[in-house]
Design a protein around this motif. Sequence first.
Motif, PDB file in Angstrom:
ATOM      1  N   TRP A 207     -30.128  27.016 -11.466  1.00 17.78           N
ATOM      2  CA  TRP A 207     -29.531  26.319 -12.606  1.00 17.78           C
ATOM      3  C   TRP A 207     -29.174  24.890 -12.218  1.00 17.78           C
ATOM      4  CZ3 TRP A 207     -29.066  31.380 -11.564  1.00 17.78           C
ATOM      5  CH2 TRP A 207     -29.227  32.300 -12.623  1.00 17.78           C
ATOM      6  N   ASP A 208     -29.338  23.955 -13.174  1.00 17.48           N
ATOM      7  CA  ASP A 208     -28.903  22.588 -12.913  1.00 17.48           C
ATOM      8  C   ASP A 208     -27.440  22.422 -13.310  1.00 17.48           C
ATOM      9  OD1 ASP A 208     -28.831  22.293 -15.688  1.00 17.48           O
ATOM     10  OD2 ASP A 208     -30.514  20.887 -15.786  1.00 17.48           O
ATOM     11  N   ARG A 209     -26.923  21.211 -13.156  1.00 18.37           N
ATOM     12  CA  ARG A 209     -25.495  20.983 -13.405  1.00 18.37           C
ATOM     13  C   ARG A 209     -25.127  21.168 -14.873  1.00 18.37           C
ATOM     14  NH1 ARG A 209     -24.308  15.290 -11.260  1.00 18.37           N
ATOM     15  NH2 ARG A 209     -25.960  15.781  -9.777  1.00 18.37           N
ATOM     16  N   ASP A 210     -26.119  21.142 -15.758  1.00 14.85           N
ATOM     17  CA  ASP A 210     -25.868  21.356 -17.189  1.00 14.85           C
ATOM     18  C   ASP A 210     -26.072  22.806 -17.606  1.00 14.85           C
ATOM     19  OD1 ASP A 210     -25.257  18.640 -17.768  1.00 14.85           O
ATOM     20  OD2 ASP A 210     -27.396  18.174 -17.702  1.00 14.85           O
ATOM     21  N   GLY A 211     -26.296  23.687 -16.640  1.00 12.97           N
ATOM     22  CA  GLY A 211     -26.428  25.100 -16.930  1.00 12.97           C
ATOM     23  C   GLY A 211     -27.800  25.535 -17.388  1.00 12.97           C
ATOM     24  N   ARG A 212     -28.813  24.682 -17.228  1.00 15.90           N
ATOM     25  CA  ARG A 212     -30.169  25.057 -17.619  1.00 15.90           C
ATOM     26  C   ARG A 212     -30.835  25.852 -16.498  1.00 15.90           C
ATOM     27  NH1 ARG A 212     -31.162  19.052 -19.898  1.00 15.90           N
ATOM     28  NH2 ARG A 212     -30.596  18.677 -17.722  1.00 15.90           N
ATOM     29  N   LEU A 213     -31.550  26.896 -16.902  1.00 15.61           N
ATOM     30  CA  LEU A 213     -32.196  27.787 -15.948  1.00 15.61           C
ATOM     31  C   LEU A 213     -33.652  27.374 -15.731  1.00 15.61           C
ATOM     32  CD1 LEU A 213     -32.441  30.384 -14.233  1.00 15.61           C
ATOM     33  CD2 LEU A 213     -32.813  31.651 -16.374  1.00 15.61           C
ATOM     34  N   PHE A 214     -34.023  27.269 -14.459  1.00 15.42           N
ATOM     35  CA  PHE A 214     -35.397  26.984 -14.057  1.00 15.42           C
ATOM     36  C   PHE A 214     -35.921  28.168 -13.247  1.00 15.42           C
ATOM     37  CE2 PHE A 214     -33.335  23.018 -14.862  1.00 15.42           C
ATOM     38  CZ  PHE A 214     -34.306  22.170 -15.362  1.00 15.42           C
ATOM     39  N   ALA A 215     -37.233  28.397 -13.333  1.00 15.87           N
ATOM     40  CA  ALA A 215     -37.843  29.512 -12.606  1.00 15.87           C
ATOM     41  C   ALA A 215     -39.169  29.085 -12.005  1.00 15.87           C
ATOM     42  CB  ALA A 215     -38.057  30.707 -13.539  1.00 15.87           C
ATOM     43  N   ALA A 216     -39.467  29.648 -10.839  1.00 13.80           N
ATOM     44  CA  ALA A 216     -40.754  29.423 -10.175  1.00 13.80           C
ATOM     45  C   ALA A 216     -41.647  30.620 -10.417  1.00 13.80           C
ATOM     46  CB  ALA A 216     -40.554  29.227  -8.677  1.00 13.80           C
ATOM     47  N   GLU A 217     -42.938  30.349 -10.627  1.00 11.90           N
ATOM     48  CA  GLU A 217     -43.875  31.416 -10.965  1.00 11.90           C
ATOM     49  C   GLU A 217     -45.195  31.231 -10.245  1.00 11.90           C
ATOM     50  OE1 GLU A 217     -45.590  33.795 -14.801  1.00 11.90           O
ATOM     51  OE2 GLU A 217     -43.752  32.620 -14.870  1.00 11.90           O
ATOM     52  N   PHE A 218     -45.685  32.340  -9.665  1.00 11.48           N
ATOM     53  CA  PHE A 218     -46.991  32.342  -9.022  1.00 11.48           C
ATOM     54  C   PHE A 218     -48.097  32.405 -10.066  1.00 11.48           C
ATOM     55  CE2 PHE A 218     -44.210  34.089  -5.798  1.00 11.48           C
ATOM     56  CZ  PHE A 218     -44.698  33.565  -4.613  1.00 11.48           C
ATOM     57  N   GLY A 219     -49.062  31.506  -9.959  1.00  7.95           N
ATOM     58  CA  GLY A 219     -50.261  31.621 -10.762  1.00  7.95           C
ATOM     59  C   GLY A 219     -51.259  32.578 -10.120  1.00  7.95           C
ATOM     60  N   GLN A 220     -52.411  32.705 -10.737  1.00  6.49           N
ATOM     61  CA  GLN A 220     -53.440  33.596 -10.193  1.00  6.49           C
ATOM     62  C   GLN A 220     -54.393  32.816  -9.299  1.00  6.49           C
ATOM     63  OE1 GLN A 220     -55.872  35.817 -13.005  1.00  6.49           O
ATOM     64  NE2 GLN A 220     -56.167  37.399 -11.487  1.00  6.49           N
ATOM     65  N   ASN A 221     -55.296  32.072  -9.876  1.00  4.10           N
ATOM     66  CA  ASN A 221     -56.268  31.321  -9.079  1.00  4.10           C
ATOM     67  C   ASN A 221     -56.194  29.823  -9.311  1.00  4.10           C
ATOM     68  OD1 ASN A 221     -57.580  33.596  -7.853  1.00  4.10           O
ATOM     69  ND2 ASN A 221     -58.488  34.029  -9.856  1.00  4.10           N
ATOM     70  N   ARG A 222     -55.412  29.401 -10.322  1.00  2.00           N
ATOM     71  CA  ARG A 222     -55.464  27.996 -10.702  1.00  2.00           C
ATOM     72  C   ARG A 222     -54.132  27.294 -10.541  1.00  2.00           C
ATOM     73  NH1 ARG A 222     -57.519  27.380 -16.484  1.00  2.00           N
ATOM     74  NH2 ARG A 222     -57.783  25.220 -15.800  1.00  2.00           N
ATOM     75  N   PHE A 223     -53.104  27.723 -11.281  1.00  2.00           N
ATOM     76  CA  PHE A 223     -51.885  26.927 -11.374  1.00  2.00           C
ATOM     77  C   PHE A 223     -50.625  27.745 -11.107  1.00  2.00           C
ATOM     78  CE2 PHE A 223     -54.770  24.753 -14.458  1.00  2.00           C
ATOM     79  CZ  PHE A 223     -54.901  23.565 -13.746  1.00  2.00           C
ATOM     80  N   ASP A 224     -49.805  27.248 -10.186  1.00  2.00           N
ATOM     81  CA  ASP A 224     -48.428  27.710 -10.033  1.00  2.00           C
ATOM     82  C   ASP A 224     -47.537  26.868 -10.936  1.00  2.00           C
ATOM     83  OD1 ASP A 224     -48.996  29.631  -8.006  1.00  2.00           O
ATOM     84  OD2 ASP A 224     -49.065  28.025  -6.521  1.00  2.00           O
ATOM     85  N   GLU A 225     -46.343  27.386 -11.240  1.00  2.00           N
ATOM     86  CA  GLU A 225     -45.529  26.753 -12.272  1.00  2.00           C
ATOM     87  C   GLU A 225     -44.056  26.666 -11.898  1.00  2.00           C
ATOM     88  OE1 GLU A 225     -48.164  28.873 -15.859  1.00  2.00           O
ATOM     89  OE2 GLU A 225     -45.985  29.147 -15.776  1.00  2.00           O
ATOM     90  N   ILE A 226     -43.406  25.638 -12.442  1.00  2.11           N
ATOM     91  CA  ILE A 226     -41.949  25.591 -12.602  1.00  2.11           C
ATOM     92  C   ILE A 226     -41.696  25.565 -14.103  1.00  2.11           C
ATOM     93  CG2 ILE A 226     -39.817  24.304 -12.252  1.00  2.11           C
ATOM     94  CD1 ILE A 226     -40.871  25.492  -9.669  1.00  2.11           C
ATOM     95  N   ASN A 227     -40.892  26.507 -14.582  1.00  2.00           N
ATOM     96  CA  ASN A 227     -40.598  26.623 -16.002  1.00  2.00           C
ATOM     97  C   ASN A 227     -39.124  26.379 -16.285  1.00  2.00           C
ATOM     98  OD1 ASN A 227     -43.114  27.614 -17.440  1.00  2.00           O
ATOM     99  ND2 ASN A 227     -43.009  29.092 -15.766  1.00  2.00           N
ATOM    100  N   LEU A 228     -38.846  25.741 -17.411  1.00  2.00           N
ATOM    101  CA  LEU A 228     -37.490  25.678 -17.953  1.00  2.00           C
ATOM    102  C   LEU A 228     -37.351  26.882 -18.875  1.00  2.00           C
ATOM    103  CD1 LEU A 228     -34.780  24.260 -18.496  1.00  2.00           C
ATOM    104  CD2 LEU A 228     -35.934  22.922 -20.274  1.00  2.00           C
ATOM    105  N   ILE A 229     -36.424  27.765 -18.565  1.00  2.00           N
ATOM    106  CA  ILE A 229     -36.344  29.049 -19.238  1.00  2.00           C
ATOM    107  C   ILE A 229     -35.393  28.968 -20.432  1.00  2.00           C
ATOM    108  CG2 ILE A 229     -35.770  31.491 -18.996  1.00  2.00           C
ATOM    109  CD1 ILE A 229     -38.266  30.556 -17.425  1.00  2.00           C
ATOM    110  N   GLU A 230     -35.927  29.343 -21.587  1.00  4.01           N
ATOM    111  CA  GLU A 230     -35.148  29.424 -22.818  1.00  4.01           C
ATOM    112  C   GLU A 230     -35.148  30.878 -23.285  1.00  4.01           C
ATOM    113  OE1 GLU A 230     -33.533  26.988 -24.096  1.00  4.01           O
ATOM    114  OE2 GLU A 230     -34.466  25.165 -23.292  1.00  4.01           O
ATOM    115  N   PRO A 231     -34.010  31.375 -23.784  1.00  2.00           N
ATOM    116  CA  PRO A 231     -33.951  32.781 -24.179  1.00  2.00           C
ATOM    117  C   PRO A 231     -34.970  33.116 -25.262  1.00  2.00           C
ATOM    118  CG  PRO A 231     -32.013  31.561 -24.943  1.00  2.00           C
ATOM    119  CD  PRO A 231     -32.734  30.680 -23.988  1.00  2.00           C
TER     120      PRO A 231
END
Length: 345
Positions: A207-231
């Motif tokens: 979480w950042d200082r404003d309380g936003r949640l970020f997540a790391a995700e494994f891709g398959q063969n092309r792209f890994d990701e950082i996502n900003l998570i919204e409910p």
Amino acid sequence: MSACESSDKSAPATVQSTAPSKPSGAPDLRAAEEIAHEIEAPWGLAFLPDGNALVAERNSGRILRIGSGHAPEQVYQVPGVVASGEGGLLGLALSPQYAENHYVYAYFTAASDNRIARFRLDGQPEVLFDGIAKSSNHNGGRIAFGPDGLLYVGTGDAEQSGRSQDPASPNGKILRLTPEGQPAQGNPTEGSPMYSLGHRNVQGLAWDRDGRLFAAEFGQNRFDEINLIEPGHNYGWPTVEGVGGVDRGFTDPLVTWATSEASPSGIAIAGDTLYAAALQGKRLWTVPLRDGTVGQTRDVLRGSYGRLRTVAVAPDGALWLTTSNTDGRGNPQPNDDRVLRFPAR
């Protein structure tokens, strides 16, 4: 080959640093202190009130207490851990009321599933949530308490991608639970633990200082990701890998990397920078955060320590980093695996 987590250069000599860290300062990534070494596939990491930390050994099921100036000490053995492939003893978290209740939470692979238990270091575990499908790969495993005092859980699709889009399955999701393991009030679907869906394999939460949640995700063969998570948002797997899903109702990632450059596991946020520990990429990524968007990413420590699993910010502002070269996919160097500390400036 899918980027589930997949001859390093020898690591440079570490610089012993006793400089105090400041929570407001950025970590000094040029000054590494080796906190512990010869740890077997370290995975989860959680800080104790006294400044020491607990670290989980994935394959052995042991929890060690580590800290500067003393040797690692086993303080608990999680019963029922069945380690195979990417499974085993994974994420750790301390209760927000640890000083009063002394609860430690663990995500681990058992004989039939992945599950979450809590325990005191002098007591028996209590299973709070089970039935998360297991597999050799894609077990997720990161757990963390959010600013709201609730337990967030990153799970994987357990190599059955259809689970990620199935609201009834806990797999391929970020879950939001009470400290007792029940679905939290205010989740997108009443009575469901699901907070977000459409994930392939989540192993980083911060979480950042404003309380936003970020997540790391494994891709398959092309792209890994950082996502900003919204409910309630759907992040697209298996229909979309990387960007390009908005027109189909999915949420695009903030950052993508080629899987050869990343395979991001743990993430942490210090100040306005997100740090992502890369396994296959064998580096630490830095991501500037700017009001919900990101600046130009850059990598540091490339090839210095091999595969990197977990990154965490200590209460004093130091950045701690674990290597993952003894996990069956790395090239172990002398003293691997290690826990490193980078003091805040």
